[in-house]
Design a protein around this motif. Sequence first.
Motif, mmCIF file in Angstrom:
data_model
loop_
_atom_site.group_PDB
_atom_site.id
_atom_site.type_symbol
_atom_site.label_atom_id
_atom_site.label_comp_id
_atom_site.label_asym_id
_atom_site.label_seq_id
_atom_site.Cartn_x
_atom_site.Cartn_y
_atom_site.Cartn_z
ATOM 1 N N ALA A 117 -30.070 48.838 -19.278
ATOM 2 C CA ALA A 117 -29.120 48.266 -20.229
ATOM 3 C C ALA A 117 -28.156 47.299 -19.550
ATOM 4 O O ALA A 117 -27.763 46.281 -20.125
ATOM 5 C CB ALA A 117 -28.339 49.373 -20.921
ATOM 6 N N ILE A 118 -27.777 47.624 -18.298
ATOM 7 C CA ILE A 118 -26.761 46.836 -17.597
ATOM 8 C C ILE A 118 -27.083 46.772 -16.105
ATOM 9 O O ILE A 118 -27.530 47.763 -15.515
ATOM 10 C CB ILE A 118 -25.355 47.469 -17.752
ATOM 11 C CG1 ILE A 118 -24.989 47.668 -19.227
ATOM 12 C CG2 ILE A 118 -24.288 46.615 -17.060
ATOM 13 C CD1 ILE A 118 -23.742 48.517 -19.434
ATOM 14 N N VAL A 119 -26.837 45.619 -15.509
ATOM 15 C CA VAL A 119 -26.782 45.504 -14.048
ATOM 16 C C VAL A 119 -25.376 45.031 -13.724
ATOM 17 O O VAL A 119 -24.980 43.930 -14.108
ATOM 18 C CB VAL A 119 -27.829 44.519 -13.487
ATOM 19 C CG1 VAL A 119 -27.685 44.416 -11.966
ATOM 20 C CG2 VAL A 119 -29.237 44.964 -13.853
ATOM 21 N N ALA A 120 -24.593 45.874 -13.045
ATOM 22 C CA ALA A 120 -23.176 45.619 -12.836
ATOM 23 C C ALA A 120 -22.837 45.498 -11.351
ATOM 24 O O ALA A 120 -23.691 45.666 -10.483
ATOM 25 C CB ALA A 120 -22.349 46.732 -13.472
ATOM 26 N N THR A 121 -21.566 45.222 -11.088
ATOM 27 C CA THR A 121 -21.063 45.058 -9.730
ATOM 28 C C THR A 121 -20.151 46.225 -9.371
ATOM 29 O O THR A 121 -19.348 46.671 -10.194
ATOM 30 C CB THR A 121 -20.302 43.728 -9.596
ATOM 31 O OG1 THR A 121 -21.216 42.645 -9.840
ATOM 32 C CG2 THR A 121 -19.706 43.564 -8.218
ATOM 33 N N LYS A 122 -20.278 46.681 -8.146
ATOM 34 C CA LYS A 122 -19.498 47.821 -7.671
ATOM 35 C C LYS A 122 -18.078 47.427 -7.300
ATOM 36 O O LYS A 122 -17.854 46.425 -6.635
ATOM 37 C CB LYS A 122 -20.185 48.442 -6.453
ATOM 38 C CG LYS A 122 -19.467 49.656 -5.862
ATOM 39 C CD LYS A 122 -20.201 50.171 -4.642
ATOM 40 C CE LYS A 122 -19.485 51.359 -4.014
ATOM 41 N NZ LYS A 122 -20.190 51.840 -2.793
ATOM 42 N N TYR A 123 -17.124 48.237 -7.759
ATOM 43 C CA TYR A 123 -15.729 48.143 -7.370
ATOM 44 C C TYR A 123 -15.288 49.515 -6.864
ATOM 45 O O TYR A 123 -15.980 50.502 -7.122
ATOM 46 C CB TYR A 123 -14.844 47.777 -8.567
ATOM 47 C CG TYR A 123 -14.949 46.348 -9.031
ATOM 48 C CD1 TYR A 123 -13.948 45.433 -8.752
ATOM 49 C CD2 TYR A 123 -16.046 45.918 -9.767
ATOM 50 C CE1 TYR A 123 -14.036 44.118 -9.199
ATOM 51 C CE2 TYR A 123 -16.144 44.610 -10.207
ATOM 52 C CZ TYR A 123 -15.133 43.713 -9.918
ATOM 53 O OH TYR A 123 -15.232 42.418 -10.349
ATOM 54 N N PRO A 124 -14.172 49.598 -6.176
ATOM 55 C CA PRO A 124 -13.660 50.926 -5.827
ATOM 56 C C PRO A 124 -13.415 51.756 -7.085
ATOM 57 O O PRO A 124 -12.663 51.344 -7.966
ATOM 58 C CB PRO A 124 -12.337 50.618 -5.097
ATOM 59 C CG PRO A 124 -12.515 49.237 -4.571
ATOM 60 C CD PRO A 124 -13.340 48.516 -5.598
ATOM 61 N N ASN A 125 -14.092 52.867 -7.197
ATOM 62 C CA ASN A 125 -13.896 53.826 -8.296
ATOM 63 C C ASN A 125 -14.363 53.353 -9.666
ATOM 64 O O ASN A 125 -14.054 53.982 -10.683
ATOM 65 C CB ASN A 125 -12.414 54.231 -8.407
ATOM 66 C CG ASN A 125 -11.858 54.752 -7.099
ATOM 67 O OD1 ASN A 125 -12.510 55.559 -6.430
ATOM 68 N ND2 ASN A 125 -10.691 54.274 -6.712
ATOM 69 N N LYS A 126 -15.111 52.242 -9.740
ATOM 70 C CA LYS A 126 -15.607 51.802 -11.050
ATOM 71 C C LYS A 126 -16.703 50.765 -10.866
ATOM 72 O O LYS A 126 -17.001 50.323 -9.754
ATOM 73 C CB LYS A 126 -14.478 51.203 -11.896
ATOM 74 C CG LYS A 126 -13.924 49.899 -11.334
ATOM 75 C CD LYS A 126 -12.920 49.271 -12.300
ATOM 76 C CE LYS A 126 -12.440 47.915 -11.778
ATOM 77 N NZ LYS A 126 -11.516 47.244 -12.731
ATOM 78 N N SER A 127 -17.316 50.383 -11.993
ATOM 79 C CA SER A 127 -18.256 49.265 -12.031
ATOM 80 C C SER A 127 -17.654 48.179 -12.917
ATOM 81 O O SER A 127 -16.841 48.461 -13.794
ATOM 82 C CB SER A 127 -19.605 49.710 -12.612
ATOM 83 O OG SER A 127 -20.152 50.760 -11.842
ATOM 84 N N GLY A 128 -18.039 46.925 -12.668
ATOM 85 C CA GLY A 128 -17.446 45.850 -13.448
ATOM 86 C C GLY A 128 -18.279 44.590 -13.433
ATOM 87 O O GLY A 128 -19.448 44.595 -13.061
ATOM 88 N N VAL A 129 -17.643 43.504 -13.844
ATOM 89 C CA VAL A 129 -18.305 42.201 -13.869
ATOM 90 C C VAL A 129 -18.090 41.499 -12.535
ATOM 91 O O VAL A 129 -17.108 41.787 -11.847
ATOM 92 C CB VAL A 129 -17.790 41.331 -15.034
ATOM 93 C CG1 VAL A 129 -18.131 41.974 -16.356
ATOM 94 C CG2 VAL A 129 -16.290 41.111 -14.943
ATOM 95 N N GLN B 276 -17.196 39.881 -1.211
ATOM 96 C CA GLN B 276 -17.176 38.793 -2.200
ATOM 97 C C GLN B 276 -16.357 39.156 -3.437
ATOM 98 O O GLN B 276 -15.941 38.273 -4.190
ATOM 99 C CB GLN B 276 -18.597 38.440 -2.639
ATOM 100 C CG GLN B 276 -19.448 37.819 -1.544
ATOM 101 C CD GLN B 276 -20.827 37.447 -2.064
ATOM 102 O OE1 GLN B 276 -20.988 36.952 -3.172
ATOM 103 N NE2 GLN B 276 -21.842 37.702 -1.262
ATOM 104 N N ILE B 277 -16.143 40.445 -3.650
ATOM 105 C CA ILE B 277 -15.395 40.873 -4.825
ATOM 106 C C ILE B 277 -13.899 40.815 -4.541
ATOM 107 O O ILE B 277 -13.307 41.732 -3.987
ATOM 108 C CB ILE B 277 -15.811 42.293 -5.262
ATOM 109 C CG1 ILE B 277 -17.154 42.240 -5.941
ATOM 110 C CG2 ILE B 277 -14.800 42.898 -6.235
ATOM 111 C CD1 ILE B 277 -17.187 41.411 -7.217
ATOM 112 N N MET B 278 -13.319 39.675 -4.894
ATOM 113 C CA MET B 278 -11.873 39.478 -4.767
ATOM 114 C C MET B 278 -11.388 38.706 -5.984
ATOM 115 O O MET B 278 -11.771 37.556 -6.190
ATOM 116 C CB MET B 278 -11.546 38.700 -3.490
ATOM 117 C CG MET B 278 -11.729 39.491 -2.203
ATOM 118 S SD MET B 278 -10.496 40.806 -1.983
ATOM 119 C CE MET B 278 -9.002 39.849 -1.772
ATOM 120 N N ASP B 279 -10.579 39.360 -6.810
ATOM 121 C CA ASP B 279 -9.979 38.678 -7.958
ATOM 122 C C ASP B 279 -8.686 37.995 -7.520
ATOM 123 O O ASP B 279 -7.904 38.568 -6.750
ATOM 124 C CB ASP B 279 -9.638 39.674 -9.070
ATOM 125 C CG ASP B 279 -10.875 40.310 -9.669
ATOM 126 O OD1 ASP B 279 -11.983 39.995 -9.209
ATOM 127 O OD2 ASP B 279 -10.723 41.132 -10.585
#
Length: 204
Positions: A133-145, A185-188
């Motif tokens: 259903a979804i392919v998501a990106t890993k964050y600390p303690n959650k998944s996201g965009v 690479q995950i930096m907002d």
Amino acid sequence: MKKLENIAVLIMAAGQSSRMKGIKQLLPWNGTTLLQHTLNTILDIKKSKVFMVLGANSDLIEAELKLVKQPVALIKNEKWQKGLGSSIACGIDFILKQEHTIDGILICLADQPLLTDVYYKKLLQIFRTNDVAIVATKYPNKSGVPAVFSTKIAQELIHLNEDYGARRIMSKYKDNMIVLDAGEQIMDIDTPETYEHLYKQHNR
């Protein structure tokens, strides 16, 4: 295998970013702007079915980047003040009314300039070769965009209307979801300090 041309891309660029000095989407980044950098990265992968949601300062952003001359369909969320969930819902609703043969929608943000075309390609490839259903990106303690959502569940995203993005949808489908690790690479970019730090590190 699902075809790349049957996956749409939705770039989220509707927020006001009140904590930033100026319009975040138009902040300089590697010879262009944060938003144009993200768009360029996506256009390196796909030249069709690319959409962008604008909200705050939409006319100024559209004019500054000459978006009407680029291969991206613009969507304006008049209710952008309600937050990211509202803008996702607006964008997904528009896409599903326009595109009737797509298999999925990649949602990405305008303020994650460290994400490379290689990572986006990996997200799309995993989605294309797996029945999830979804392919998501890993964050600390959650998944996201960034994340790719199957059109089988995309309709549920239309009902988002608060500032919580797609977290509840991801939680609902956690057993039918693949999560990838993008590493550093995950930096907002949410504060002037973060922007200045990353700019010094990554701009030539």
